[in-house]
Design an enzyme around this catalytic site. Structure first.
Site, PDB file in Angstrom:
ATOM      1  N   CYS A 233       0.845  -1.206   0.000  1.00 33.07           N
ATOM      2  CA  CYS A 233       0.000   0.000   0.000  1.00 33.07           C
ATOM      3  C   CYS A 233       0.872   1.245   0.000  1.00 33.07           C
ATOM      4  CB  CYS A 233      -0.908   0.018   1.215  1.00 33.07           C
ATOM      5  SG  CYS A 233      -2.157  -1.256   1.154  1.00 33.07           S
ATOM      6  N   CYS A 400      14.346   7.578  -8.222  1.00 40.11           N
ATOM      7  CA  CYS A 400      12.991   7.107  -7.950  1.00 40.11           C
ATOM      8  C   CYS A 400      12.691   7.455  -6.491  1.00 40.11           C
ATOM      9  CB  CYS A 400      12.843   5.608  -8.228  1.00 40.11           C
ATOM     10  SG  CYS A 400      13.834   4.597  -7.129  1.00 40.11           S
TER      11      CYS A 400
END
Ligand SMILES: Nc1ncnc2c1ncn2[C@@H]1O[C@H](COP(=O)(O)OP(=O)(O)OP(=O)(O)O)[C@@H](O)[C@H]1O
Length: 443
Positions: A233, A400
């Site tokens: 999540c 990233c």
């Protein structure tokens, strides 16, 4: 005493309280890691009768014919274990406690953080930093102190799972990793305990009841092979009510199991919920018990002692470590170095997905998600980056969120596109916030 003397005394006492709390936590850690637990007192009168207050408290629920007084007494006798007090665990615990289960065990070694609050509804701002098990029990007890709450401030592992699970009648898997799911699946199967398992990601949730009925499957019968890639999540995102739907359903299935009114079909179906794609609810038939299952099949090879001794290796089975390539140190730069080098001509490539890039990004960076780099043969955007870098002999810095996907991208750019001056930014944007610009959002 003067005001400053009082303040000094207050500071001294606060320090002492913190020390004592620390000592207690250390003691609990030692005993809980061996499967023993911290228990709270309970005001439950007897398991075979309801007190006057309980008639009032549970009256609405007992009026439901499928529950009635026998169902309520059955709940009172039942010990339910909730592993994971996060997005699934909070709603599940709320309704298990409200329903009047006799004993609720809660296992979680994590502490409450700010990013938990939108969906972990047992916690508030003042819970931040507290052990989830402690914060949860505080709230649950304030709502229903008839229940006996047992806290395990530890992670379920191969060497404690049997000791903990053995003490309960039903288990709810409210965790978020493949390894724990298999571990709990195996332990509950070997101990013949029903397992109510759920998961949720982004806008979708699913739920399944395992280890019940004559040919009901276990987790491993259903999923003999680990997933190739598990999204968390914290990477893929989740909407609070979606995970709440799944956690609430877990509590409902536990109530149904105990009160003896679980329809047979439920034992062989998986419930799927989608907040976006209709129909919102679907039930799909799942495979039953598998005679080839390595835990409960005809020729099962995995035993309790294989698991507790560590002979059966869950991290190996689930394919951990992370699977990201190692990057040579000459091809890695720190965020501090990036800060210096972006002052001269360069290309800065951000390989997070577009939603994350839309949340926050570094000025003059180009976004090309890793999934797109891997997904197509030479996407036009990738070709134009490669052309620019080659034509102008520019260094290419790849970044990233945490410095994992960027490693894969660097490897791809070197091997498939033959770019030599391509560098991975170690630790990604998370480190950028830590060491360069504390105002850059963490999410
Ligand atoms: N082996 C385990 N034993 C006990 N609890 C576990 C285990 N593995 C995971 N958990 C707990 O399960 C819960 C899962 O909750 P959730 O999926 O909402 O994730 P989170 O870690 O709280 O939040 P996020 O992933 O967004 O940072 C967490 O509280 C986590 O600590």
């Amino acid at each position: 005493m003067t005001r400053s003397e009082l303040n000094a005394e207050l500071a001294r006492l606060k320090k002492r309280i913190a020390e004592l709390e620390n000592d207690i936590a250390e003691l609990d850690k030692d005993s809980c890691s061996a499967g023993r637990a911290r228990e709270t007192e309970t005001t439950t009168e007897t398991e075979t009768e309801l007190g006057r207050e309980e008639y009032i408290r549970y009256g609405r629920q007992m009026l439901v014919p499928e529950i009635g007084k026998p169902g309520q007494l059955a709940l009172k006798k039942t010990k339910v274990l909730v592993v994971g007090a996060g997005g699934l665990g909070c709603p599940a615990l709320t309704y298990l406690s409200g329903a009047g289960f006799g004993t609720i065990g809660i296992v979680d070694d994590d502490t409450v953080s700010l990013s938990n609050l939108p969906r972990q509804t047992l916690y508030s701002t003042t819970s931040i930093g507290m052990l989830k098990v402690d914060a949860a029990v505080e709230v649950l007890r304030s709502r229903n102190e008839n229940v006996k709450y047992v806290c395990y401030p530890v992670a379920v592992r191969h060497d404690n799972v049997f000791d903990i699970v053995r003490q309960y009648d039903i288990v709810l898997d409210c965790t978020d990793t493949a390894m724990t799911r298999y571990l709990l699946g195996d332990a509950t199967r070997l101990l013949s305990k029903p397992l109510i398992s759920a998961s949720a990601l982004r806008t979708e949730a699913q739920l399944v009841v395992l280890n019940v009925g004559p040919d009901g499957p276990c987790y491993r019968c259903l999923f003999p092979n680990p997933p190739q890639h598990v999204e968390a999540c914290s990477d893929a995102g989740i909407i609070g009510p979606v995970v709440a739907v799944a956690g609430t359903l877990q509590a409902l299935e536990a109530i149904k199991l105990v009160s003896g009114h679980i329809p047979t079909a439920q034992q062989r179906t998986m419930t799927l919920f989608s907040a976006i794609y209709g129909p919102a609810w679907r039930s799909v038939r799942i495979r039953g018990w598998q005679k080839s299952c390595i835990v409960c099949g005809d020729r099962a090879t995995v035993t309790e002692s294989d698991i507790t001794s560590g002979k059966y290796d869950y991290s190996e089975f689930c394919g951990i470590p992370d699977g990201y390539p190692d990057i040579d140190s000459s091809l890695s730069i720190s965020v501090k170095e990036l800060e210096r080098r972006i002052k001269t001509p360069h290309v800065l490539l951000d390989v997070r997905d577009r939603t994350q890039y839309g949340i926050c990004n570094l000025p003059d960076s180009i976004n090309l998600p890793l999934s797109e780099m891997l997904g197509y043969d030479n996407p036009a955007a990738l070709c134009s980056i490669v052309d620019q870098v080659n034509a102008e002999a520019l260094p290419l810095f790849v970044i990233c969120r945490f410095g994992n996907d960027s490693r894969t991208a660097v490897q791809l750019l070197r091997s498939s596109h033959r770019i030599r001056r391509v560098f991975d930014v170690t630790g990604g944007l998370d480190m950028w916030t830590e060491h360069v610009d504390s105002s850059f959002p963490r999410y």
